[in-house]
Scaffold this motif. Sequence first.
Motif, PDB file in Angstrom:
ATOM      1  N   PHE A 114     -37.949  12.827  62.715  1.00  9.13           N
ATOM      2  CA  PHE A 114     -38.787  12.583  61.529  1.00  9.13           C
ATOM      3  C   PHE A 114     -38.072  11.786  60.444  1.00  9.13           C
ATOM      4  O   PHE A 114     -38.733  11.144  59.622  1.00  9.13           O
ATOM      5  CB  PHE A 114     -39.379  13.898  61.030  1.00  9.13           C
TER       6      PHE A 114
ATOM      7  N   HIS B 219     -54.365  12.320  57.831  1.00  9.04           N
ATOM      8  CA  HIS B 219     -54.509  13.782  57.753  1.00  9.04           C
ATOM      9  C   HIS B 219     -55.346  14.223  56.556  1.00  9.04           C
ATOM     10  O   HIS B 219     -55.955  15.284  56.571  1.00  9.04           O
ATOM     11  CB  HIS B 219     -53.121  14.445  57.704  1.00  9.04           C
TER      12      HIS B 219
ATOM     13  N   TYR C 271     -48.089  15.081  50.138  1.00 10.29           N
ATOM     14  CA  TYR C 271     -49.405  14.936  49.476  1.00 10.29           C
ATOM     15  C   TYR C 271     -50.079  16.273  49.177  1.00 10.29           C
ATOM     16  O   TYR C 271     -50.723  16.425  48.130  1.00 10.29           O
ATOM     17  CB  TYR C 271     -50.345  14.029  50.306  1.00 10.29           C
TER      18      TYR C 271
ATOM     19  N   ASP D 237     -39.344  20.637  54.273  1.00  6.16           N
ATOM     20  CA  ASP D 237     -39.335  19.798  55.470  1.00  6.16           C
ATOM     21  C   ASP D 237     -37.921  19.764  56.056  1.00  6.16           C
ATOM     22  O   ASP D 237     -36.937  19.794  55.313  1.00  6.16           O
ATOM     23  CB  ASP D 237     -39.797  18.379  55.138  1.00  6.16           C
ATOM     24  N   GLY D 238     -37.843  19.663  57.374  1.00  9.45           N
ATOM     25  CA  GLY D 238     -36.546  19.613  58.044  1.00  9.45           C
ATOM     26  C   GLY D 238     -35.938  18.232  58.051  1.00  9.45           C
ATOM     27  O   GLY D 238     -34.804  18.056  58.498  1.00  9.45           O
TER      28      GLY D 238
ATOM     29  N   TYR E 236     -44.466  22.411  65.665  1.00  8.48           N
ATOM     30  CA  TYR E 236     -43.124  21.892  65.941  1.00  8.48           C
ATOM     31  C   TYR E 236     -42.065  22.977  65.784  1.00  8.48           C
ATOM     32  O   TYR E 236     -40.890  22.746  66.069  1.00  8.48           O
ATOM     33  CB  TYR E 236     -42.766  20.755  64.973  1.00  8.48           C
TER      34      TYR E 236
ATOM     35  N   VAL F   6     -35.535  17.688  65.093  1.00  8.30           N
ATOM     36  CA  VAL F   6     -36.577  17.440  64.091  1.00  8.30           C
ATOM     37  C   VAL F   6     -36.068  16.425  63.078  1.00  8.30           C
ATOM     38  O   VAL F   6     -36.759  15.473  62.705  1.00  8.30           O
ATOM     39  CB  VAL F   6     -36.952  18.766  63.381  1.00  8.30           C
TER      40      VAL F   6
ATOM     41  N   GLY G  43     -35.363  22.275  54.728  1.00  4.12           N
ATOM     42  CA  GLY G  43     -35.213  23.618  55.296  1.00  4.12           C
ATOM     43  C   GLY G  43     -35.867  23.665  56.659  1.00  4.12           C
ATOM     44  O   GLY G  43     -36.538  22.714  57.070  1.00  4.12           O
ATOM     45  N   ASP G  44     -35.658  24.775  57.360  1.00  3.32           N
ATOM     46  CA  ASP G  44     -36.210  24.913  58.702  1.00  3.32           C
ATOM     47  C   ASP G  44     -37.262  26.018  58.749  1.00  3.32           C
ATOM     48  O   ASP G  44     -37.142  27.030  58.046  1.00  3.32           O
ATOM     49  CB  ASP G  44     -35.091  25.245  59.698  1.00  3.32           C
ATOM     50  N   PHE G  45     -38.277  25.806  59.586  1.00  2.33           N
ATOM     51  CA  PHE G  45     -39.375  26.772  59.699  1.00  2.33           C
ATOM     52  C   PHE G  45     -38.884  28.156  60.155  1.00  2.33           C
ATOM     53  O   PHE G  45     -39.572  29.148  59.961  1.00  2.33           O
ATOM     54  CB  PHE G  45     -40.409  26.297  60.722  1.00  2.33           C
TER      55      PHE G  45
ATOM     56  N   GLY H   5     -43.666  21.850  56.215  1.00  2.00           N
ATOM     57  CA  GLY H   5     -43.661  20.568  56.926  1.00  2.00           C
ATOM     58  C   GLY H   5     -44.413  19.549  56.098  1.00  2.00           C
ATOM     59  O   GLY H   5     -45.403  18.962  56.511  1.00  2.00           O
ATOM     60  N   THR H   6     -43.894  19.305  54.919  1.00  2.00           N
ATOM     61  CA  THR H   6     -44.655  18.592  53.874  1.00  2.00           C
ATOM     62  C   THR H   6     -44.833  17.095  54.136  1.00  2.00           C
ATOM     63  O   THR H   6     -45.761  16.483  53.619  1.00  2.00           O
ATOM     64  CB  THR H   6     -43.976  18.840  52.503  1.00  2.00           C
TER      65      THR H   6
ATOM     66  N   MET I  11     -49.447   9.021  58.048  1.00  2.00           N
ATOM     67  CA  MET I  11     -49.940  10.376  58.379  1.00  2.00           C
ATOM     68  C   MET I  11     -50.777  10.915  57.228  1.00  2.00           C
ATOM     69  O   MET I  11     -51.813  11.532  57.434  1.00  2.00           O
ATOM     70  CB  MET I  11     -48.759  11.332  58.622  1.00  2.00           C
TER      71      MET I  11
ATOM     72  N   MET J  82     -50.082  21.367  57.452  1.00  2.00           N
ATOM     73  CA  MET J  82     -50.953  20.425  58.168  1.00  2.00           C
ATOM     74  C   MET J  82     -50.148  19.683  59.225  1.00  2.00           C
ATOM     75  O   MET J  82     -49.144  19.021  58.903  1.00  2.00           O
ATOM     76  CB  MET J  82     -51.561  19.415  57.173  1.00  2.00           C
ATOM     77  N   GLU J  83     -50.566  19.818  60.477  1.00  2.00           N
ATOM     78  CA  GLU J  83     -49.955  19.090  61.586  1.00  2.00           C
ATOM     79  C   GLU J  83     -48.434  19.252  61.646  1.00  2.00           C
ATOM     80  O   GLU J  83     -47.711  18.250  61.855  1.00  2.00           O
ATOM     81  CB  GLU J  83     -50.328  17.603  61.492  1.00  2.00           C
ATOM     82  N   ALA J  84     -47.960  20.460  61.445  1.00  2.00           N
ATOM     83  CA  ALA J  84     -46.518  20.680  61.431  1.00  2.00           C
ATOM     84  C   ALA J  84     -46.120  21.982  62.131  1.00  2.00           C
ATOM     85  O   ALA J  84     -45.081  22.045  62.779  1.00  2.00           O
ATOM     86  CB  ALA J  84     -46.020  20.687  59.990  1.00  2.00           C
TER      87      ALA J  84
HETATM   88  C1  LIG Z   1     -46.472  15.402  61.797  1.00  2.00           C
HETATM   89  S1  LIG Z   1     -45.586  15.645  60.288  1.00  2.00           S
HETATM   90  C2  LIG Z   1     -46.878  16.191  59.177  1.00  2.00           C
HETATM   91  C3  LIG Z   1     -46.515  15.986  57.728  1.00  2.00           C
HETATM   92  C4  LIG Z   1     -47.592  16.352  56.714  1.00  2.00           C
HETATM   93  N1  LIG Z   1     -47.835  17.780  56.697  1.00  2.00           N
HETATM   94  C5  LIG Z   1     -48.864  15.599  56.959  1.00  2.00           C
HETATM   95  O1  LIG Z   1     -49.937  16.220  57.093  1.00  2.00           O
HETATM   96  O2  LIG Z   1     -48.832  14.350  57.021  1.00  2.00           O
HETATM   97  C6  LIG Z   1     -44.668  17.134  60.607  1.00  2.00           C
HETATM   98  C7  LIG Z   1     -43.585  17.403  59.569  1.00  2.00           C
HETATM   99  O3  LIG Z   1     -43.006  18.691  59.832  1.00  2.00           O
HETATM  100  C8  LIG Z   1     -41.606  18.602  59.752  1.00  2.00           C
HETATM  101  N2  LIG Z   1     -41.037  19.602  60.686  1.00  2.00           N
HETATM  102  C9  LIG Z   1     -41.283  19.698  62.010  1.00  2.00           C
HETATM  103  N3  LIG Z   1     -40.624  20.737  62.532  1.00  2.00           N
HETATM  104  C10 LIG Z   1     -39.944  21.312  61.528  1.00  2.00           C
HETATM  105  C11 LIG Z   1     -39.082  22.437  61.450  1.00  2.00           C
HETATM  106  N4  LIG Z   1     -38.796  23.178  62.528  1.00  2.00           N
HETATM  107  N5  LIG Z   1     -38.560  22.762  60.244  1.00  2.00           N
HETATM  108  C12 LIG Z   1     -38.848  22.011  59.147  1.00  2.00           C
HETATM  109  N6  LIG Z   1     -39.665  20.923  59.165  1.00  2.00           N
HETATM  110  C13 LIG Z   1     -40.201  20.581  60.351  1.00  2.00           C
HETATM  111  C14 LIG Z   1     -41.269  17.173  60.147  1.00  2.00           C
HETATM  112  O4  LIG Z   1     -40.027  16.753  59.628  1.00  2.00           O
HETATM  113  C15 LIG Z   1     -42.450  16.397  59.621  1.00  2.00           C
HETATM  114  O5  LIG Z   1     -42.219  15.857  58.346  1.00  2.00           O
END
Ligand SMILES: C[S@@+](CC[C@H](N)C(=O)[O-])C[C@H]1O[C@@H](n2cnc3c(N)ncnc32)[C@H](O)[C@@H]1O
Length: 225
Positions: free
Chosen positions: A7, A23, A51, A68-69, A114, A3, A91-93, A46-47, A19, A109-111
Amino acid sequence: MSVREEFDAWAAEGRDRGMEDRHWHTAKHALGRMPVETGHRVLDLGTGSGYAARALAETAAAHTYGLDGSPEMVKNADSYTDNSQTAFLVGDFGSLPFADESLDHAFSMEAFYYATDPNETLRELRRVLRPGGTFFCAVNYYEENVHSHDWQESISVEMTRWDMDDYREAFREAGFYIGEQDTIPDRETDIPPAEEFPTEGFETRESMVERYRTYGTLLTVGVVP
Ligand SMILES: C[S@@+](CC[C@H](N)C(=O)[O-])C[C@H]1O[C@@H](n2cnc3c(N)ncnc32)[C@H](O)[C@@H]1O
């Protein structure tokens, strides 16, 4: 690729702002439905560019945490933010750095998809949210949205594609009630006239209309009993 690697590269290329622009079309409607009150503590999981965390701090006077990771995403989000109510953290989810029942609400949103183990992430959210707290989970990548099925080909991080039933079942399994589930249409993405198809992304105008106006964003809301 991790990740962080995936990212961090997106952040370095400025894709975080791209994004955000896309989004926001549907995220703002999900954010607008959240029962956030002044002083509430809200997590944006997953910020990305941050925004959503900024919007909730500015419109609802909440204390918001954008997790966010990707350290580069967090660095960018911090640099775009000029309020004392919002903090960004790496941090991690799978292991949220918050005490039990210490947050009022969470948004993503959209996270979410992952997550290495989405069920574990739901259990973590259930743990950190207080009774009556909510998790607003918004995704464009989901089973019913057939136009999203090939997205995995261009992203090296493993993505989990659940259908609407899977989301509800997993939320319940983790200890949430389902507050609501529906799709939010994206009415803002421009759709060219029929004669301009095929485009790079769509064979026909109908398929692009279906992708944005019909499937849009799937929102599942979990409520902590
Ligand atoms: C597609 S982006 C979406 C960002 C934002 N929420 C938006 O709507 O534009 C996904 C985000 O989730 C974070 N992410 C994905 N998997 C993650 C995990 N396991 N732990 C922490 N962050 C994670 C990524 O680093 C990335 O910034």
